[in-house]
Design a protein around this motif. Structure first.
Motif, mmCIF file in Angstrom:
data_model
loop_
_atom_site.group_PDB
_atom_site.id
_atom_site.type_symbol
_atom_site.label_atom_id
_atom_site.label_comp_id
_atom_site.label_asym_id
_atom_site.label_seq_id
_atom_site.Cartn_x
_atom_site.Cartn_y
_atom_site.Cartn_z
ATOM 1 N N UNK A 180 0.880 -1.158 0.010
ATOM 2 C CA UNK A 180 -0.151 0.012 -0.028
ATOM 3 C C UNK A 180 0.889 1.265 0.148
ATOM 4 N N UNK A 181 2.258 0.921 0.122
ATOM 5 C CA UNK A 181 2.957 2.183 -0.222
ATOM 6 C C UNK A 181 3.277 2.567 -1.431
ATOM 7 N N UNK A 182 2.955 1.605 -2.285
ATOM 8 C CA UNK A 182 3.416 1.834 -3.652
ATOM 9 C C UNK A 182 2.736 2.859 -4.539
ATOM 10 N N UNK A 183 1.256 3.062 -4.333
ATOM 11 C CA UNK A 183 0.707 4.097 -5.408
ATOM 12 C C UNK A 183 1.185 5.275 -5.297
ATOM 13 N N UNK A 184 1.813 5.728 -4.364
ATOM 14 C CA UNK A 184 2.400 7.051 -4.041
ATOM 15 C C UNK A 184 1.299 8.211 -3.836
ATOM 16 N N UNK A 185 0.342 7.989 -3.350
ATOM 17 C CA UNK A 185 -0.690 8.946 -3.173
ATOM 18 C C UNK A 185 -0.585 9.627 -2.049
ATOM 19 N N UNK A 186 -1.316 10.588 -1.602
ATOM 20 C CA UNK A 186 -0.957 11.149 -0.143
ATOM 21 C C UNK A 186 -1.060 10.276 1.025
ATOM 22 N N UNK A 187 -2.081 9.225 1.098
ATOM 23 C CA UNK A 187 -2.021 8.357 2.046
ATOM 24 C C UNK A 187 -0.799 7.597 2.350
ATOM 25 N N UNK A 188 -0.287 6.646 0.976
ATOM 26 C CA UNK A 188 0.767 6.107 0.967
ATOM 27 C C UNK A 188 1.877 6.738 1.376
ATOM 28 N N UNK A 189 2.002 7.962 0.767
ATOM 29 C CA UNK A 189 3.111 8.771 1.094
ATOM 30 C C UNK A 189 3.385 9.188 2.494
ATOM 31 N N UNK A 190 2.068 9.333 3.113
ATOM 32 C CA UNK A 190 2.107 9.590 4.711
ATOM 33 C C UNK A 190 2.640 8.142 5.307
ATOM 34 N N UNK A 191 2.338 7.289 4.975
ATOM 35 C CA UNK A 191 2.693 5.842 5.565
ATOM 36 C C UNK A 191 4.266 5.811 5.432
ATOM 37 N N UNK A 192 4.827 6.228 4.001
ATOM 38 C CA UNK A 192 6.331 6.173 3.971
ATOM 39 C C UNK A 192 6.890 7.186 4.614
ATOM 40 N N UNK A 193 6.383 8.316 4.907
ATOM 41 C CA UNK A 193 7.017 9.286 5.657
ATOM 42 C C UNK A 193 7.011 8.929 7.081
#
Lengths: 614, 382
Positions: A180-193
């Motif tokens: 779920x980190x792959x699509x690089x949308x705001x939510x997954x980007x927040x997860x990556x952050x």
């Protein structure tokens, strides 16, 4: 078992003995093909031991199947998604068919995810199926592991398979997180952050791990391709290997079975692979696949187009990871910060992130991994186990399991403390504080409560054994007393309720004949203390004499109920009193039986004749 | 008597006379006859054996069996129809048509594809399971287990052969071969590890200073709206207002560099009544008439913070609910963050626009091991 095919060299003398069986039209047609195959790889020899292999039947055995089948759905849907998804963080100008985002700068990963959702026919369906299947995969693995835990299926000889399962659970959780980190949308980007901040805060090696993982400073342009590789190659390959080993061991050990008449530690009772299991398990695969497909069709999940592309300056309130990360998220949220970050010289030790992230994971997965060995040490039981335990018959283990579940649940609620606060209109700070305390207190309460419930259930088993089953028929004695008629339960049920092994609590070592060193005695004392913790409160099942006396008494009652004055209510209107009698940790059946069973009180400790062998 | 007391009492009673393995408490003779397992527990009821097999309805009633056959065949027979329906939806339903059902709305193509495919799959599964449950022979079978351990003879064979093959390979006589091979196999992994050293730049002191410790803020950079890049006039801000802002030079960057810069430089500007907030003496000139500027990046794990409680001057991070008091130099008042939000010293330029007096005095964003946190603001500092 890759045995080479036996050379087909049947002499004419043998041929005459059994005339070849007439084959049906399908088999006739298939015969040349199978012969061709068999001549080269000896299929018949490979299949023969498996073809009629027996598997026992129980609904709870389906949990592992759900995990397996959802993994297959993940592979199938995942392959489809890779045909269009671009794991690239290169910036593009979105010009797809979703109008609200047209002309906005975003990563290629996000743009191709939008393309999958809007422009590839069936793409949204497969994306949603993939996500639902991932949720289901981890959920099925977790519930499967609970089934294994509560029935004691992890005991010898299955410890290795339990460890493989724990390994798959860990990998599955991270596999999902990466997905779920792959699509690089705001939510997954927040997860990556979050992932970045968490990695970075690791004492001593944090920045190195961060720079090596992200290829430099967050977010960089390498993390999505790297996660993609891990997500579609490395971790699935590991999972596949572990699944193969897991299933091979299931075949080798043969499946465990629940207790019942005719089922022993030495046999396995059930249906053969062909035709019954092939149809049931094969059919169940299609059912799981079908349900996941319907979920993908009917239930929206992760609508990435709503969130927009990742932007380090934005976040939406109520951001949540997928459910299986909830417990780690919760630990992070309820951890108090001030005081847990040390500033020593020019260094910063960020325990407020490292502890809640690493400790619950280590406790959960580490605890799962060592538990079989811990329990084997306590019981000292080195025999193989193929009959599953009823959870009530091991109250302490069951209580420990429920305590762990409760602890997990408290952390999990913590992962949504903001939503709890907004949905129930309570103070966020209060929710957090309650959880900070509950995460320690609730498991203890759950432990005590579960243990009592298990012992209560054991007592109800006793009730059925010694007093029979309630029939709902109320009778009135000539003296005017009302009582309920009880029916003696079937021998099959009597067996079911008494077949289990009863580990004993052990009294402290008192012999001091110099045979053992002080250290050995200390270790044995520790183990014995553990056996008392585990088994002292558990109800002992009745002895043969008690049971026979009780059943005789039941028959006697049944005969006497219309009789002359022998009190029919003797054992039947005083159940409460009996209940207390049963709670003593030994198996006296009640006052009317003590005369017969009085000698048997030694069963609590006395039967232990095992010397403390180091 | 509660059961706990009972258990305790028994235990106490037992404690006195129990000895390990000593005679008095061995199993009495009438029970030992019943012991069938190793751990000397008693099994009062012998195994009555397999229960009688009961026929199912379809085993005894040909009508029921025919009915079951029809059900199974119907399930299987529906599958081609669903497969065709899938094809029809795929080619005929446009992507922008929607299906309404009360308050629910679904994309018609997604719904049609998923429902047809899902029901098709489900029909195969239901048909197969129904077939197995109603029609296939349901006599349970028994397999016998073997112990998990291998046969003793196999073990002995392997041990002797191991010894023999070690001799044959001369490993037992020429031990140096085995040892050097182990060393070789252990060290050959080294190149693979070394090969990973370029996974990312090494965060040396210099590298850190240029990356995670640096923002693009410097003296004189204007504070601009984060979406429109419009500069912000001090006079335009009202008390209680919060503005999300960026450095003006952010718009010169693109792609990865833009994201990396933004992830550190994002700020919030708040205007509070200077009489109701604490402004330490050391930061008297960091603000303009109650207008203060803080890093927007949470000191916990780096989420952008934006939930502003006007009355309490608290700022809440939506990710993990760390709460900072912007009326007290950004100290943590609740939640998992441990460090105050870094404050950006600001002033106004000749045109009345807000500008930075300098860059951030401490690194923004989450903590890391090499971070020198001695200069961060702590509650009570002045």
């Amino acid at each position: 078992m890759a045995k080479p095919a036996e050379v087909v060299d049947v002499g004419p003398a043998n041929e005459a003995v059994t005339p070849p069986k007439e084959l049906g039209p399908v088999f006739k047609r298939a015969a040349p093909v199978t012969k061709w195959l068999d001549d080269r790889v000896g299929v018949a020899g490979l299949i023969r031991p498996l073809y009629r292999k027996v598997f026992p039947d129980h609904f709870s055995f389906l949990l592992g199947e759900i995990a397996l089948y959802s993994f297959i759905v993940l592979l199938l849907s995942g392959v489809f998604l890779t045909l269009w998804f671009k794991p690239s963080m290169a910036e593009v100008d979105y010009q797809g068919s979703y109008q609200l985002l047209r002309g906005i700068k975003m990563s290629d990963a996000y743009a191709s995810t939008l393309g999958l959702s809007f422009d590839v026919r069936g793409g949204l369906l497969l994306r949603q199926m993939h996500h639902w299947a991932a949720m289901l995969f981890v959920a099925a693995m977790l519930t499967h592991s609970l089934r294994i835990f509560f029935t004691g299926a992890f005991r010898r000889p299955r410890e290795i398979n339990w460890l493989i399962g724990v390994g798959m659970l860990v990998i599955g959780v991270f596999e999902g997180f990466m997905g779920y980190s792959l699509p690089d949308d705001l939510l997954s980007g927040t997860g990556l952050r979050f992932m970045d901040g968490a990695i970075r805060s690791t004492p001593i090696i944090g920045t190195w791990a961060e720079f090596f993982f992200f290829g430099g400073e967050f977010p960089g342009d390498l993390v999505v391709p790297r996660l993609y590789m891990l997500h579609i190659l490395l971790l699935p390959a590991l999972l596949l290997g572990l699944i193969a080993a897991h299933l091979a061991l299931v075949v080798y050990h043969k499946h465990t079975q629940f207790a019942g008449p005719g089922k022993t530690e030495a046999n396995v009772v059930g249906y053969p692979v062909f035709p019954v299991y092939a149809a049931k398990a094969g059919g169940f695969f299609f059912i799981v696949f079908g349900v996941v497909t319907l979920m993908g069709a009917l239930m929206q999940i992760n609508p990435v187009w709503v969130f927009g592309p990742y932007n380090p300056g934005e976040v939406t309130a109520g951001s949540q990871p997928d459910w299986y990360m909830g417990f780690a998220e919760g630990a992070i949220r309820i951890m108090p910060g001030p005081g847990f970050e040390w500033h020593i010289g020019a260094t910063t030790w960020s325990w407020n992130i490292f502890i809640p992230l690493a400790l619950p994971m280590a406790l959960l997965f580490g605890g799962m991994a060592i538990y079989p060995f811990l329990e084997a040490w306590v019981t000292g039981d080195k025999s193989e186990h193929h009959i599953l335990e009823r959870p009530r018959n091991n109250p302490t283990r069951t209580a420990l399991g429920v305590a762990a579940m409760t602890w997990y649940a408290m952390l999990w609620i913590g992962g949504g403390n903001d939503l709890v606060a907004t949905q129930f209109h309570v103070s966020l700070n209060a929710v957090t504080w309650v959880l900070r305390i509950a995460v320690f207190v609730a498991p203890v309460l759950a432990f005590l409560l579960t243990k009592r419930i298990c012992i209560g259930l054991q007592r109800s088993d006793h009730e059925r054994l010694l007093h029979g089953a309630e029939t709902g028929v109320i009778e009135r004695s000539p003296a005017g007393r009302f009582s309920e008629r009880h029916r003696t339960i079937s021998v099959g049920e009597q067996y079911l309720l008494t077949q289990h092994k009863e580990p004993y609590p052990l009294a402290p070592v008192a012999s001091d004949d110099g045979e053992f060193t002080e250290k050995e005695i200390k270790a044995e004392q520790r183990r014995r203390r553990a056996t008392r913790f585990y088994f002292l409160d558990a109800l002992r099942k009745p002895t043969k004499a008690e049971l026979e006396a009780a059943i005789e008494h039941q028959h006697h009652l049944a005969a006497a109920i219309h009789g002359d004055g022998h009190d029919g209510h003797d054992g039947h209107d005083g159940h409460d009193g009996h209940g207390n009698g049963h709670g003593n940790g030994h198996a006296t059946a009640g006052h009317e039986l003590t005369a017969d069973a009085g000698d048997d009180e030694h069963t609590q400790f006395g039967t232990e004749s095992e010397h403390m062998a180091p | 008597m509660t059961e706990d007391q009972g258990a305790e009492g028994d235990y106490e009673r037992g404690h006195g006379d129990l000895r390990i393995g000593h005679g008095d408490h061995s199993i009495s003779s009438d029970h030992s006859a019943e012991i069938t397992r190793l751990d000397e527990t008693h099994y009062p009821v012998p195994d009555p054996g397999h229960p009688e097999h009961l026929p199912r309805l379809a085993d005894v009633d040909p009508g029921a069996a025919n009915r079951a056959t029809r059900q199974v065949a119907t399930f299987f027979g529906l599958v081609p129809l669903f497969a065709i329906a899938f094809g029809v939806v795929y080619f005929a339903v446009p992507g922008d048509s929607y299906f309404h059902f009360g308050p629910l709305r679904a994309n018609a193509r997604n719904l049609g594809l998923g429902v047809s495919f899902g029901l098709g799959l489900l029909c195969i599964g239901l048909g197969a399971v129904q077939w197995a449950r109603t029609l296939m022979d349901d006599h349970e079978m028994v397999d016998y287990r073997h112990g998990a351990a291998s046969a003793g003879e196999d073990k002995e064979y392997l041990i002797t052969e191991l010894q023999k093959t070690a001799d044959e390979a001369q490993l037992t006589r020429r031990k140096v071969i085995g040892r050097s091979l182990l060393g070789a196999l252990a060290t050959i992994f080294l190149p693979m590890l070394i090969g990973l050293a370029d996974l990312g730049p090494w965060p040396t002191k210099k590298k850190r200073a240029a990356t995670i410790e640096a923002t693009i803020w410097k003296e004189g950079i204007r504070l601009v709206h984060d979406v429109t890049y419009k500069p912000i006039k001090a006079a335009d801000l009202e008390i209680g207002q919060l503005v999300n802002a960026e450095p003006e030079n952010l718009k010169d960057l693109e792609g990865t560099a833009f994201l990396q810069a933004k992830a550190k430089a994002a700020i919030i500007i708040v205007r509070m009544n200077p009489n109701t907030i604490k402004i330490p003496d050391s930061r008297k000139d960091w603000q303009v008439g109650g207008i203060l500027c803080y890093s927007k990046i949470c000191t916990h794990v780096g989420c952008p913070i934006s939930l502003w409680e006007q009355q309490t001057h608290h700022l809440l991070c939506p990710c993990h609910q760390s709460t900072f008091d912007l009326g007290d130099s950004g100290v943590v008042v609740f939640g998992p963050a441990a460090r105050a939000l870094p404050q950006l010293p600001i002033t106004t330029d000749a045109d009345g626009y807000l500008v930075a007096r300098s860059g951030f005095t401490v690194p923004t964003g989450p903590s890391y091991f090499e971070r020198d946190s001695r200069r961060d603001f702590k509650r009570g500092d002045n």
